[in-house]
Design a protein around this motif. Structure first.
Motif, PDB file in Angstrom:
ATOM      1  N   PRO A  99       0.649  -0.987  -0.290  1.00 21.88           N
ATOM      2  CA  PRO A  99      -0.555  -0.203  -0.379  1.00 21.88           C
ATOM      3  C   PRO A  99       0.841   1.381  -0.273  1.00 21.88           C
ATOM      4  N   GLY A 100       0.841   2.312  -0.671  1.00 22.14           N
ATOM      5  CA  GLY A 100       0.904   3.337  -0.554  1.00 22.14           C
ATOM      6  C   GLY A 100       2.010   3.739  -1.639  1.00 22.14           C
ATOM      7  N   ARG A 101       2.789   2.155  -2.245  1.00 23.98           N
ATOM      8  CA  ARG A 101       3.415   2.281  -2.917  1.00 23.98           C
ATOM      9  C   ARG A 101       3.681   3.728  -4.234  1.00 23.98           C
ATOM     10  N   ILE A 102       4.829   4.330  -4.104  1.00 19.29           N
ATOM     11  CA  ILE A 102       5.081   5.364  -5.656  1.00 19.29           C
ATOM     12  C   ILE A 102       4.995   4.750  -6.742  1.00 19.29           C
ATOM     13  N   PRO A 103       4.089   5.267  -7.891  1.00 21.97           N
ATOM     14  CA  PRO A 103       3.718   4.244  -9.177  1.00 21.97           C
ATOM     15  C   PRO A 103       5.511   4.795  -9.676  1.00 21.97           C
ATOM     16  N   GLY A 104       6.114   4.174 -10.741  1.00 16.61           N
ATOM     17  CA  GLY A 104       7.257   3.927 -11.074  1.00 16.61           C
ATOM     18  C   GLY A 104       8.315   3.159 -10.442  1.00 16.61           C
ATOM     19  N   THR A 105       7.835   3.319  -9.289  1.00 19.67           N
ATOM     20  CA  THR A 105       9.214   2.176  -8.596  1.00 19.67           C
ATOM     21  C   THR A 105       8.923   1.020  -8.028  1.00 19.67           C
ATOM     22  N   LEU A 106       9.553  -0.028  -7.468  1.00 17.11           N
ATOM     23  CA  LEU A 106       9.943  -0.883  -8.121  1.00 17.11           C
ATOM     24  C   LEU A 106      10.480  -1.882  -6.424  1.00 17.11           C
ATOM     25  N   THR A 175      -0.334   0.768 -14.503  1.00 12.10           N
ATOM     26  CA  THR A 175      -1.218   1.128 -16.075  1.00 12.10           C
ATOM     27  C   THR A 175      -2.612   1.644 -14.912  1.00 12.10           C
ATOM     28  N   ARG A 176      -3.206   0.352 -14.084  1.00 15.52           N
ATOM     29  CA  ARG A 176      -4.612   0.733 -13.913  1.00 15.52           C
ATOM     30  C   ARG A 176      -5.310   0.072 -14.090  1.00 15.52           C
ATOM     31  N   PHE A 177      -4.882  -1.027 -15.224  1.00 17.84           N
ATOM     32  CA  PHE A 177      -4.770  -2.163 -16.167  1.00 17.84           C
ATOM     33  C   PHE A 177      -6.190  -3.241 -15.193  1.00 17.84           C
ATOM     34  N   GLN A 178      -6.884  -2.878 -16.008  1.00 19.77           N
ATOM     35  CA  GLN A 178      -7.799  -3.742 -15.731  1.00 19.77           C
ATOM     36  C   GLN A 178      -8.806  -5.474 -15.651  1.00 19.77           C
ATOM     37  N   GLY A 179      -7.752  -5.581 -16.985  1.00 13.61           N
ATOM     38  CA  GLY A 179      -7.955  -6.700 -18.146  1.00 13.61           C
ATOM     39  C   GLY A 179      -7.083  -7.811 -17.469  1.00 13.61           C
ATOM     40  N   LEU A 180      -7.148  -8.817 -18.182  1.00 18.13           N
ATOM     41  CA  LEU A 180      -6.325 -10.037 -18.005  1.00 18.13           C
ATOM     42  C   LEU A 180      -4.782  -9.832 -18.036  1.00 18.13           C
ATOM     43  N   PRO A 181      -3.441  -9.927 -17.322  1.00 22.67           N
ATOM     44  CA  PRO A 181      -2.295  -9.700 -17.397  1.00 22.67           C
ATOM     45  C   PRO A 181      -1.502 -11.428 -17.957  1.00 22.67           C
ATOM     46  N   VAL A 182      -1.196 -11.406 -18.730  1.00 18.10           N
ATOM     47  CA  VAL A 182      -0.420 -12.291 -18.792  1.00 18.10           C
ATOM     48  C   VAL A 182       1.234 -12.232 -19.100  1.00 18.10           C
ATOM     49  N   LEU A 183       1.869 -12.676 -18.803  1.00 20.60           N
ATOM     50  CA  LEU A 183       3.024 -12.558 -18.754  1.00 20.60           C
ATOM     51  C   LEU A 183       3.464 -13.867 -19.850  1.00 20.60           C
ATOM     52  N   ALA A 342      10.041   4.119 -19.092  1.00 19.58           N
ATOM     53  CA  ALA A 342       8.859   4.214 -20.103  1.00 19.58           C
ATOM     54  C   ALA A 342       7.818   3.291 -18.361  1.00 19.58           C
ATOM     55  N   PHE A 343       9.022   2.700 -17.566  1.00 17.57           N
ATOM     56  CA  PHE A 343       7.702   2.010 -16.378  1.00 17.57           C
ATOM     57  C   PHE A 343       8.018   2.424 -14.856  1.00 17.57           C
ATOM     58  N   GLY A 344       9.244   3.717 -15.439  1.00 12.05           N
ATOM     59  CA  GLY A 344      10.730   3.520 -13.954  1.00 12.05           C
ATOM     60  C   GLY A 344       9.742   5.216 -13.351  1.00 12.05           C
ATOM     61  N   ASP A 345       8.427   6.061 -14.704  1.00 10.99           N
ATOM     62  CA  ASP A 345       8.598   7.290 -14.376  1.00 10.99           C
ATOM     63  C   ASP A 345       6.777   7.091 -14.677  1.00 10.99           C
ATOM     64  N   ALA A 346       6.315   7.618 -13.687  1.00  8.43           N
ATOM     65  CA  ALA A 346       5.146   7.684 -13.023  1.00  8.43           C
ATOM     66  C   ALA A 346       4.533   8.770 -14.637  1.00  8.43           C
ATOM     67  N   THR A 347       4.733   9.697 -14.587  1.00  6.76           N
ATOM     68  CA  THR A 347       3.654  10.354 -15.871  1.00  6.76           C
ATOM     69  C   THR A 347       3.695   9.926 -17.056  1.00  6.76           C
ATOM     70  N   THR A 348       4.616   9.261 -16.965  1.00  2.87           N
ATOM     71  CA  THR A 348       4.631   7.794 -18.669  1.00  2.87           C
ATOM     72  C   THR A 348       4.886   6.684 -18.778  1.00  2.87           C
ATOM     73  N   ILE A 349       4.051   6.176 -17.116  1.00  7.51           N
ATOM     74  CA  ILE A 349       3.619   4.851 -17.006  1.00  7.51           C
ATOM     75  C   ILE A 349       1.701   5.003 -16.900  1.00  7.51           C
ATOM     76  N   ALA A 350       1.411   5.775 -16.440  1.00  3.98           N
ATOM     77  CA  ALA A 350       0.256   6.459 -16.253  1.00  3.98           C
ATOM     78  C   ALA A 350      -0.680   6.646 -17.575  1.00  3.98           C
ATOM     79  N   SER A 351       0.259   7.622 -18.443  1.00  3.28           N
ATOM     80  CA  SER A 351       0.240   7.770 -20.651  1.00  3.28           C
ATOM     81  C   SER A 351       0.545   6.181 -21.025  1.00  3.28           C
ATOM     82  N   ILE A 352       1.012   5.326 -20.333  1.00  3.67           N
ATOM     83  CA  ILE A 352       0.846   4.183 -21.653  1.00  3.67           C
ATOM     84  C   ILE A 352      -0.309   3.694 -20.931  1.00  3.67           C
ATOM     85  N   GLY A 353      -0.877   3.565 -19.590  1.00  7.76           N
ATOM     86  CA  GLY A 353      -1.939   2.846 -18.892  1.00  7.76           C
ATOM     87  C   GLY A 353      -3.435   3.424 -19.324  1.00  7.76           C
ATOM     88  N   GLN A 354      -3.358   4.590 -20.048  1.00  6.68           N
ATOM     89  CA  GLN A 354      -4.317   5.621 -20.537  1.00  6.68           C
ATOM     90  C   GLN A 354      -5.388   4.924 -22.057  1.00  6.68           C
TER      91      GLN A 354
END
Length: 390
Positions: A99-106, A175-183, A342-354
């Motif tokens: 909980p509370g993780r900052i977007p873009g962090t791992l 990305t707040r993806f609401q579907g089925l994630p497949v790696l 692309a996934f280490g920056d909060a703004t960029t990953i949010a735009s990809i999610g959109q």
């Protein structure tokens, strides 16, 4: 006419030059590995189950498909190693997001993972292919929406299985993806000197990735397929899409929506030839590039000085190919010396999610372009006409 002494001097000099060249390549490869690796190689993996009371809203379910051999020491937290297998494996993973993780962090911890602070594994279960298909078919119930989309993620070079899982969990969450994630995890060695092996492993896995996309496309309960590929995973994705297009398998191509290529480690000349086969699908590509990506700069040195697609910031060249490109050179950070922006920056990953959540429509980059003239080799010395609608 040269004397024997002169020839010896020339041969010695040539040998020295070749030796220096090989040394330079080795050094470049070592540096490449160091800047590409998001997590350090360790004797303990990131997929050790954590026994704790975790709120349901903290968990993310991921289905993993891999061409790797199982790790002989599964208790170490890797589950799968870097060796290639002759069969494909399927895994259901429940991941806990702090909980509370900052977007873009791992946030991860190999020795003492804490679900309050780290991305952790709750449970991993290897399943059969029929069970995998059944879980895909049950996606509307699992995600509480009719015909959810599937998001397929494939990682880059020097990435172990456990690292690809936690990275994808972060991407899905951010990305707040609401579907089925497949790696889709291919057999990367996850070691410094494994670049050549990894490239061959990506090629080794093309057919399996195509079969995965075919299986997802054939499931009527799935609304469509989006793809997120990073680095060498971009090479694997483009090669897979190219062979699907060449086979004229419209049943798969028509079900693919957004294709995100983050820092693709692909020779730009080769990228043009791949694009030439994709028809209208090229208009659904979104490429994220950066001029200060040190990993791709080193990759360029290893491959004869040819610029990589992920460091090509002349957006007009992409536009001429009917491809949407985003220059994120101005974005700061990203683990791996600007390679993971692309996934280490909060703004960029949010735009990809959109872009992933947007309803698919005919892209404006393709509409009206009935054909493109592409500068790729032809036997008749002419330019290839790539139809926008194949």
């Amino acid at each position: 006419m040269f004397s024997k002494t002169g020839l010896a001097v020339r041969d010695t000099a040539a040998a020295a030059g070749k030796g220096a060249g090989r040394l330079a390549n080795v050094l470049a490869l070592c540096l490449l590995a160091s800047v590409l690796a998001g997590c350090q190689t360790s004797t303990t993996g990131l997929l050790t189950p954590v026994a704790a009371d975790i709120a349901p809203q903290q968990t993310r379910t991921i289905l993993a498909v891999t061409t790797r051999k199982p790790d002989p020491q599964k208790g170490k937290g890797f589950l799968f190693g870097g060796d290639r297998d002759t069969q494909v494996h399927f895994v259901n993973l429940a991941m806990s997001m702090p909980p509370g993780r900052i977007p873009g962090t791992l946030p991860v911890n190999r020795s003492k993972p804490d679900p309050a602070k780290d991305i952790t594994l709750v449970k991993a279960e290897e399943i059969t292919y029929p069970e995998f298909k059944a879980q895909v078919a049950a996606a509307p119930v699992a995600f509480g929406k009719p015909k959810p989309r599937a998001l397929v993620f494939t990682h880059g070079y020097n990435t172990q299985f456990d690292e690809s899982v936690v990275r994808f969990a972060q991407i899905v969450d951010d990305t707040r993806f609401q579907g089925l994630p497949v790696l889709f995890s291919w057999p990367s060695r996850g070691v410094t000197a494994g670049y050549g092996y990894d490239k061959d492993s990506a090629n080794y896995s093309r057919d399996a990735m195509q079969q995965l996309l075919n299986a997802l496309a054939a499931e009527p309960n799935i609304g469509g397929i989006d793809i997120f590929a990073h680095s060498m995973g971009g090479w694997l994705t483009m090669e897979t899409l190219r062979q699907i297009a060449i086979s004229k398998d419209a049943a798969i191509l028509d079900r693919i929506g957004t294709v995100v290529l983050a820092a693709p480690d692909v020779d730009f000349d080769v990228f043009r030839t791949q694009i030439s086969q994709l028809g209208a699908l090229r208009g659904r590509l979104k490429v994220y590039v950066s001029s200060d990506d040190r990993a791709l700069q080193i990759s360029r040195k290893l491959f004869g000085g040819k610029i990589r697609t992920g460091e090509t910031t002349d957006i007009a060249q992409f536009r001429a190919l009917g491809v949407e490109a985003h220059d994120i050179s101005g974005v700061k950070g990203g683990i791996g010396k600007n390679h993971n922006k692309a996934f280490g920056d909060a703004t960029t990953i949010a735009s990809i999610g959109q872009s992933l959540s947007a309803e698919r429509t005919d892209t404006s980059l393709v509409t009206g372009l009935e054909s493109l003239m592409l500068a790729v080799p032809r036997l008749d010395n002419g330019l290839l006409t790539a139809s926008a609608r194949q």
